[in-house]
Design a protein around this motif. Sequence first.
Motif, PDB file in Angstrom:
ATOM      1  N   MET A 190       0.817  -1.210   0.000  1.00 42.59           N
ATOM      2  CA  MET A 190       0.000   0.000   0.000  1.00 42.59           C
ATOM      3  C   MET A 190       0.859   1.273   0.000  1.00 42.59           C
ATOM      4  O   MET A 190       0.609   2.210  -0.731  1.00 42.59           O
ATOM      5  CB  MET A 190      -0.908   0.006   1.224  1.00 42.59           C
ATOM      6  CG  MET A 190      -1.731   1.270   1.329  1.00 42.59           C
ATOM      7  SD  MET A 190      -2.898   1.162   2.695  1.00 42.59           S
ATOM      8  CE  MET A 190      -3.357   2.888   2.822  1.00 42.59           C
ATOM      9  N   LYS A 191       1.915   1.254   0.821  1.00 43.70           N
ATOM     10  CA  LYS A 191       2.785   2.437   0.844  1.00 43.70           C
ATOM     11  C   LYS A 191       3.829   2.345  -0.274  1.00 43.70           C
ATOM     12  O   LYS A 191       4.315   1.272  -0.580  1.00 43.70           O
ATOM     13  CB  LYS A 191       3.541   2.508   2.167  1.00 43.70           C
ATOM     14  CG  LYS A 191       2.664   2.811   3.333  1.00 43.70           C
ATOM     15  CD  LYS A 191       3.526   2.953   4.568  1.00 43.70           C
ATOM     16  CE  LYS A 191       2.685   2.809   5.813  1.00 43.70           C
ATOM     17  NZ  LYS A 191       3.484   2.842   7.028  1.00 43.70           N
ATOM     18  N   GLU A 192       4.186   3.509  -0.823  1.00 46.24           N
ATOM     19  CA  GLU A 192       5.332   3.536  -1.723  1.00 46.24           C
ATOM     20  C   GLU A 192       6.587   3.459  -0.859  1.00 46.24           C
ATOM     21  O   GLU A 192       6.543   3.768   0.325  1.00 46.24           O
ATOM     22  CB  GLU A 192       5.364   4.865  -2.476  1.00 46.24           C
ATOM     23  CG  GLU A 192       4.217   5.026  -3.447  1.00 46.24           C
ATOM     24  CD  GLU A 192       4.361   6.338  -4.185  1.00 46.24           C
ATOM     25  OE1 GLU A 192       5.436   6.582  -4.740  1.00 46.24           O
ATOM     26  OE2 GLU A 192       3.398   7.117  -4.176  1.00 46.24           O
TER      27      GLU A 192
ATOM     28  N   LEU B 176       9.394   4.511   1.207  1.00 46.51           N
ATOM     29  CA  LEU B 176       9.539   5.825   1.832  1.00 46.51           C
ATOM     30  C   LEU B 176      10.818   6.533   1.421  1.00 46.51           C
ATOM     31  O   LEU B 176      10.879   7.751   1.398  1.00 46.51           O
ATOM     32  CB  LEU B 176       9.495   5.675   3.355  1.00 46.51           C
ATOM     33  CG  LEU B 176       8.086   5.440   3.893  1.00 46.51           C
ATOM     34  CD1 LEU B 176       8.143   4.850   5.273  1.00 46.51           C
ATOM     35  CD2 LEU B 176       7.317   6.741   3.888  1.00 46.51           C
ATOM     36  N   THR B 177      11.844   5.748   1.104  1.00 46.49           N
ATOM     37  CA  THR B 177      13.124   6.364   0.741  1.00 46.49           C
ATOM     38  C   THR B 177      12.993   7.250  -0.486  1.00 46.49           C
ATOM     39  O   THR B 177      13.758   8.181  -0.669  1.00 46.49           O
ATOM     40  CB  THR B 177      14.190   5.286   0.476  1.00 46.49           C
ATOM     41  OG1 THR B 177      13.551   4.184  -0.178  1.00 46.49           O
ATOM     42  CG2 THR B 177      14.826   4.830   1.756  1.00 46.49           C
ATOM     43  N   SER B 178      11.989   6.977  -1.320  1.00 44.83           N
ATOM     44  CA  SER B 178      11.868   7.770  -2.539  1.00 44.83           C
ATOM     45  C   SER B 178      11.140   9.087  -2.251  1.00 44.83           C
ATOM     46  O   SER B 178      11.019   9.924  -3.110  1.00 44.83           O
ATOM     47  CB  SER B 178      11.103   6.985  -3.604  1.00 44.83           C
ATOM     48  OG  SER B 178       9.747   6.868  -3.213  1.00 44.83           O
ATOM     49  N   PHE B 179      10.664   9.250  -1.077  1.00 49.46           N
ATOM     50  CA  PHE B 179       9.898  10.441  -0.749  1.00 49.46           C
ATOM     51  C   PHE B 179      10.769  11.405   0.048  1.00 49.46           C
ATOM     52  O   PHE B 179      11.084  11.157   1.198  1.00 49.46           O
ATOM     53  CB  PHE B 179       8.660  10.048   0.052  1.00 49.46           C
ATOM     54  CG  PHE B 179       7.868  11.227   0.525  1.00 49.46           C
ATOM     55  CD1 PHE B 179       7.654  12.304  -0.301  1.00 49.46           C
ATOM     56  CD2 PHE B 179       7.343  11.255   1.801  1.00 49.46           C
ATOM     57  CE1 PHE B 179       6.928  13.400   0.125  1.00 49.46           C
ATOM     58  CE2 PHE B 179       6.625  12.340   2.245  1.00 49.46           C
ATOM     59  CZ  PHE B 179       6.415  13.406   1.402  1.00 49.46           C
TER      60      PHE B 179
END
Lengths: 247, 247
Positions: B1-3, B5-8
């Motif tokens: 469900m979550k992308e 997080l490191t890419s954010f």
Amino acid sequence: MKEPLTSFNPHLSVDCVVFGFDGNSLKVLLVEKVADNHAKHIPRKHKLPGDLIIRMEDLYGAAERVLLELTGLSNIFLKQFSVFGTPDRISDPDDIRWLEDTSGVTISRVVTTAYYSLIKIGKSKVKNVVKNNASWHDVANLPDLAFDHEEIIKEGIKSLQMAIRHEPICFELLPRKFTLRETQILYEAILGHELDNRNFRKKLLKAAYIEPLDEKQNGVAHKPARFYKFNKKKYELNRTDILNYNF
Amino acid sequence: MKEPLTSFNPHLSVDCVVFGFDGNSLKVLLVEKVADNHAKHIPRKHKLPGDLIIRMEDLYGAAERVLLELTGLSNIFLKQFSVFGTPDRISDPDDIRWLEDTSGVTISRVVTTAYYSLIKIGKSKVKNVVKNNASWHDVANLPDLAFDHEEIIKEGIKSLQMAIRHEPICFELLPRKFTLRETQILYEAILGHELDNRNFRKKLLKAAYIEPLDEKQNGVAHKPARFYKFNKKKYELNRTDILNYNF
């Protein structure tokens, strides 16, 4: 003077202070910091429902998602009250390890936006808050909390104390039919001190949008007290009169 | 469900809404979006004093730094009032290009924490606000603003409207000696509508911590009005009485 900005990679989170009132005391909803399987060493401390936000999510949306995921609550009043961003706000090594284990990212700094919610504990949907071991705790008697969540709750109470002075939000915490006594108990719980009985009742009764019902308490040991209800429409109509300036 | 997080990788900024009062209207301090030499194509729009925060800086500290760097102001009242984090809040290509040119980083999303300040425009240090072309603008007549800064100013005014109802912060905007008329003009400027003369004066005069001085206006065309001052000590002493609940 500035360090290269590219090296500064903060994480953003939201945390929700869900206040509830059960007729006796002001409570806050906490979840347990459940450890992953590979991180059994971490003590199970309590924390606020909260999470890092995801890419295209706005802050309010993140707060709604977090509440639904962690407590099962949805469609409730949410008010942003502060952002906590001190560089060292997450400093306990256990807290950092837990965050890194559960999020999968290396945490250098997390800035969190805090929301508070007000709900009636009596309602059935709220009684069913069992996800992730969510449970109600007296604000006057909090367990050991992770991160800076004790400070966040205290700031939330301060915001609530301010808000009840000029907005009729206390009715979000009271049942639909309430007695004057219940209202006073709620105010005293939020303010953390007693209020003068007579003055308080006099003020409440002066408000045209607090309407007496033809109905009294049932099966109580003392003399049954009258029920009142909050007439939101009347409040909205008279809003400009109500919002006075307290010089 | 979550992308992942490191890419954010969001950027964090602070923006300051500095309110001032010159005896006639409520004003806000704006700086010009000055382009770098290699970015002459960018139109010179106005913006709030603000900047990305740096690594070990807390949010309040960032707001203080920004004000000093961009306007020369220091040691002034600063109150956090909201955080703006909608994913598309910075969407104008010119705004994005300017941000990337001046910060040297690729901007995907910026979440900003907003503070407001209240200052007396008459004071000499404030008159000397000339850095970076900082200038005062009527809140009722704002120029074209970069980013979502118009929305931030509007939210700042709403917070101020709330705050003047239960805190004596209007005295941060008034000169040390003020007339009742000046106070009313200030309230009307903040609220955006007229107030009843008689009621307003009556309320002001009831407050024990607003003290009349043995001094009147000088060289005015009309009948000289009496000066008053705000007695902060008296206010603090009577605080619990003053903070009433507006049912």
